[in-house]
Every structure is written in structure tokens, then in C-alpha cells.
Design a protein around this motif. Structure first.
Motif, PDB file in Angstrom:
ATOM      1  N   SER A 135      -1.462  -2.990 -14.628  1.00 21.84           N
ATOM      2  CA  SER A 135      -1.689  -1.738 -15.340  1.00 21.84           C
ATOM      3  C   SER A 135      -2.521  -0.801 -14.483  1.00 21.84           C
ATOM      4  O   SER A 135      -3.062  -1.195 -13.441  1.00 21.84           O
ATOM      5  N   LEU A 136      -2.664   0.430 -14.948  1.00 21.90           N
ATOM      6  CA  LEU A 136      -3.383   1.443 -14.196  1.00 21.90           C
ATOM      7  C   LEU A 136      -4.841   1.063 -13.969  1.00 21.90           C
ATOM      8  O   LEU A 136      -5.426   1.398 -12.934  1.00 21.90           O
ATOM      9  N   TYR A 138       1.880  -1.098  -8.934  1.00 21.17           N
ATOM     10  CA  TYR A 138       1.841   0.242  -8.364  1.00 21.17           C
ATOM     11  C   TYR A 138       1.896   0.239  -6.840  1.00 21.17           C
ATOM     12  O   TYR A 138       2.713   0.940  -6.230  1.00 21.17           O
ATOM     13  N   VAL A 146      -5.687  -0.559 -10.621  1.00 19.37           N
ATOM     14  CA  VAL A 146      -5.460   0.188  -9.382  1.00 19.37           C
ATOM     15  C   VAL A 146      -6.782   0.553  -8.717  1.00 19.37           C
ATOM     16  O   VAL A 146      -7.720   1.001  -9.379  1.00 19.37           O
TER      17      VAL A 146
END
Length: 264
Positions: A103-104, A175, A107
Motif C-alpha cells: 500500500s501507499l 509501487y 512507500v
């Protein structure tokens, strides 16, 4: 005709090592240059070198994160061989942590930068220094049409991943890895345009090997059906079949292990 010369970048293990084995076994006249970051720690590659004395297999140190290393390897190849017919960029990292971001919130700037540096910038810099040697190649890999204007002198293969396809992305996550492979695909496309205008011409493609039983994918094997998890030997055999079919009409594209085209 001179013996074909292939350079495999990231040859210490996994797909890179298997590319070396495959070419040495099935192209009995070919010469292989195997590069990796730490040759002294690459036990399997050293063993392969011991089993192929003479100049059939040359092992060179190359860290794709160091441009001076790439420049030095290009100089060595130019001095010893004078040309290249095939370059395979196979080294990659999933993420510095060894785990893709789910998930973000996972990151980090450094994680993204590190992954992009190895997976995207590295192969592009390799192309920068080795393209002139590919332009001196004899076209020992791929198909050569009768028309001289459509012939190529060398081939660049960038190992991509299906998760780098923007059109195929329906799950999200990962990502850094997804972005690095999508950017690598753009680099392949750019290279195909520039080196397709050159004389001689160079074919440039991205190839997806499938989910292969390597260190990079091993933490995720439990989610992969058994019939979709490939041994490195099988994957490379299929990828080399694609390489053998390449010509200037197929440059600038991405292909799955089974030969079907992968959407950008």
C-alpha cells in the motif's frame, strides 16, 4: 562467419545464470560474457566457467549502479571481442527490503529510487555503452531477412515483468517494482526507435519470463498455481525461442514467455 558474442548482465543466479547455460549448451560456437556484481561470491557461475575453459565464457565484474563499471566492461569487451551480437539485461530487485509495497503507506523515497536505479537506470546505461558494440555485431541472434535494409547487427533484451504493464494492472501495489518495469519498457521503446534508425540497426525488446522459481519471486510462490511457476531452464528456453524469431519488424515491443505480445 565469426562466432556470436552474447553478454548476460546479472549472470550470477536465476535467469541470468540460466541464459549463460542455455547459450553455451545450444549455441556451441557462441561466446558468452557473464557479468555480475560480485564474481568471487558467484559459486555457480565460477563452476560454469571451470567447465568451459578457454574463451567460451568470460566473467566480468559489473555493478549496474556504477556507470564507471559499465564503461569499464564496454572497454574490456571492445578490446577482447570487438563487438556484441546479444545483450540481456536480467538483474533486478523487487525492493531493497525484499518485499514489494502492499500500500501507499509502505512507500519510501529511498526504496523507489533504489529500485529504479537497478531495474531501469542500470539497463539504460548498459545500452548506452554497449550499443556501439552491438552495431558492430554480425547478427548472430534472431532472423535475418533477405533484404539488407531490414537486417540487424545485434539484439538488446530487457527482462521486464507483466506487473509493469500499465494496461494489465488491475491489482495495484508493488509501487517501486511496477514503476521500474514500466519505465524499463519505455526505455526499450525509446532504444528501439533510436537504434532502429542507426546503420546497422539493433533490435530492442522487453521480455516477460513468467513467474520463475528464483530468489526474487520465492516469497510469493504460495499464491502461484503450480502450472504457472516455471523453472528457470524452461523459461529461458522459451525466451530464447523468441530471441531466435526477432527481426526489425518486431523491435520496440514487449512479449510474454509464450510469444504473445504484452500490452504496454
Amino acid at each position: 562467419m565469426a562466432a556470436p558474442v552474447a553478454l548476460i548482465q546479472g549472470a550470477s543466479r536465476g535467469l541470468g545464470l540460466q541464459f549463460c547455460k542455455h547459450i553455451l549448451k545450444h549455441r556451441t560456437t557462441a561466446v558468452v560474457i557473464a557479468t555480475c556484481r560480485n564474481p568471487e561470491h558467484a559459486a555457480e557461475l565460477r563452476d560454469l566457467s571451470d567447465r568451459h575453459p578457454g574463451n567460451r565464457l568470460t566473467v566480468l565484474r559489473l555493478d549496474v549502479n556504477r556507470e564507471e563499471d559499465v564503461r569499464g566492461v564496454a572497454d574490456r569487451v571492445r578490446e577482447s571481442f570487438g563487438r556484441l551480437d546479444l545483450v540481456v539485461n536480467s538483474s533486478a530487485v523487487l525492493h531493497p527490503s525484499g518485499k514489494g509495497e502492499t500500500s501507499l503507506r509502505d512507500v519510501t523515497a529511498q526504496g523507489v529510487i533504489s529500485t529504479l536505479t537497478t531495474n531501469t537506470v542500470g539497463p539504460l546505461v548498459v545500452a548506452k555503452y554497449l550499443a556501439p558494440l552491438l552495431q558492430k555485431g554480425g547478427g548472430g541472434f534472431g532472423q535475418q531477412p533477405a533484404e539488407k535494409s531490414k537486417r540487424h547487427s545485434g539484439v538488446i533484451v530487457n527482462i521486464t515483468a507483466k506487473v509493469g504493464s500499465i494496461g494489465d494492472n488491475g491489482l495495484g501495489g508493488w509501487y517501486s517494482y511496477r514503476m521500474s518495469k514500466a519505465a524499463l519498457n519505455m526505455a526499450t521503446r525509446n532504444l528501439s526507435i533510436e537504434l532502429g534508425r542507426s546503420r546497422p540497426k539493433v533490435v530492442c525488446v522487453s521480455l516477460h519470463p513468467g513467474t520463475v522459481d528464483t530468489d526474487l519471486s520465492r516469497p510469493y510462490h504460495r499464491n502461484v498455481p503450480k502450472d504457472k511457476l516455471f523453472a528457470a531452464e524452461l523459461s529461458v528456453s522459451r525466451l530464447m525461442s523468441i530471441v531466435d524469431s526477432l527481426n526489425m519488424e518486431r523491435t520496440g515491443r514487449a512479449f510474454n514467455w509464450d510469444g504473445t505480445e504484452l500490452p504496454w
